[in-house]
Design an enzyme around this catalytic site. Structure first.
Site: not given
Length: 365
Positions: A243, A141, A232, A239, A119, A263, A183, A222, A246, A250
């Protein structure tokens, strides 16, 4: 010289160290952990294990290490299970620390494993690609891909620390370096017009005198966004601005098949599509769109699909994107070059389809 900056998140705050040789700093961190009776384990990929064998030995000594296959396909349920079984086999308890050494795939996979094992255990990021240095290693993330889409399983789990050693870039393939530059261009477009202008004047290369400064500025941009909206949850902006490019990118990655585009390459095409969407919404001029295309191309990145992709497939994947809210895709668009906003209303399917077609999608194959 080593520089550092802090991601300020209260009890989850951590330092980002940036320098040209951080092996001794990483060695010291490992020694302190071991001295405190804490077990460590290392996750990397087979390419890094082969190319950086000496550095890995110097930094981690006899620490147990798992090397997985390089590439986006490794961000899978099966590989996550493999990492978790590795941690259990090494007997790590809740004081254990996982160190991820690699690009975004390793950081995302290892971070999710650290968030899940017992956990949650601590992990340290040692990014080895430009993309991981300026983006994926920062912000917490973590995640893996599912058949349904990219990064659909994961957790917010901040690292204990990030060590950005620019010496790793010496063995980075030019295509991988370019992918990371996408990026950095994104940061300029969404929040730093001066950085964008700098990239336009002198495209970034592995030998650029200002490489470390650009990496630091990207990390700083960032970090400030993450501090303001860690999970987010902001209704607008926040945040989600990270994206930019993206939502389109994606969809391109998944429909083309993971590995067809890196990517950063998919994001680069996504930036060009997002610029066109911004123009359709009236906030960018044709000249602005041309500037986006030019700075992307100047960094050896694609501005169009290399081969056509079917528009219906792209739209279907976009509809399952994790940024969808109340059934509506959430786009990041540009108010001007250097200022981005989030939009879900007022964007029609016809406009989105036109943007995909503009970068090479077709109605059917």
């Amino acid at each position: 010289m080593t520089e550092s900056l802090t991601v300020n998140l209260g009890e989850r705050s951590y330092s980002i160290s940036i320098g040209s040789d951080l092996r001794s700093a990483i060695q010291a961190q490992v020694a302190d952990l071991l001295k405190a009776g804490r077990k460590i384990a290392v996750l990397t990929d087979r390419t890094i294990a082969a190319r950086q064998a000496e550095a890995l030995q110097a930094m981690f000594g006899a620490a147990p290490m798992l090397a997985v296959a390089a590439g986006e396909e490794t961000k899978s349920v099966a590989e996550l299970g493999r990492v978790l079984e590795f941690l259990a086999a090494q007997g790590l308890d809740r004081t254990g620390v996982l160190v991820t050494v690699g690009g975004g795939v390793i950081g995302d996979l290892g971070g999710f494993a650290a968030a899940s094992y017992l956990r949650g255990i601590e992990f340290i990021q040692v990014p080895t690609t430009l993309l991981a240095m300026v983006d994926s290693s920062i912000g917490g993330k973590t995640g893996i891909n599912l058949t349904a889409g990219k990064n659909l399983a994961g957790a917010f789990h901040q690292p204990r620390g990030v060590f950005i050693d620019t010496q790793f870039l010496a063995t980075l393939a030019p295509r991988e370096f370019a992918a990371g530059a996408a990026e950095i261009i994104k940061y300029g477009l969404l929040g730093d017009a001066a950085l964008l202008a700098q990239l336009e004047r002198a495209p970034l290369t592995m030998t650029s005198d200002n490489l470390a400064a650009v990496i630091r500025r990207s990390c700083e941009l960032k970090a400030r966004i993450v501090e303001a909206d860690e999970r987010e949850l902001a209704a607008d902006g926040g945040r989600a601005l990270l994206n930019l490019g993206h939502t389109f990118g994606h969809a391109i990655e998944q429909v083309a098949g993971y590995g067809t585009y890196l990517h950063g390459e998919a994001v680069a095409i996504g930036l060009c599509a997002a610029a066109r969407l911004s123009a359709k919404l009236g906030s960018l001029s044709a000249a602005d769109v041309a500037r986006v295309d030019a700075v992307v191309a100047a960094h050896a990145l694609p501005i169009r699909l290399r081969a056509p992709l079917a528009l219906p497939a792209l739209l279907a994947v976009m509809a399952r994107d994790k940024k969808v809210r109340a059934g509506l895709p959430r786009f990041v668009v540009l108010q001007t070059l250097g200022v981005a906003v989030t939009r879900s209303d007022g964007i029609t399917p016809i406009q989105v389809e036109a943007c995909f077609r503009a970068v090479g999608a077709v109605d059917s194959l």
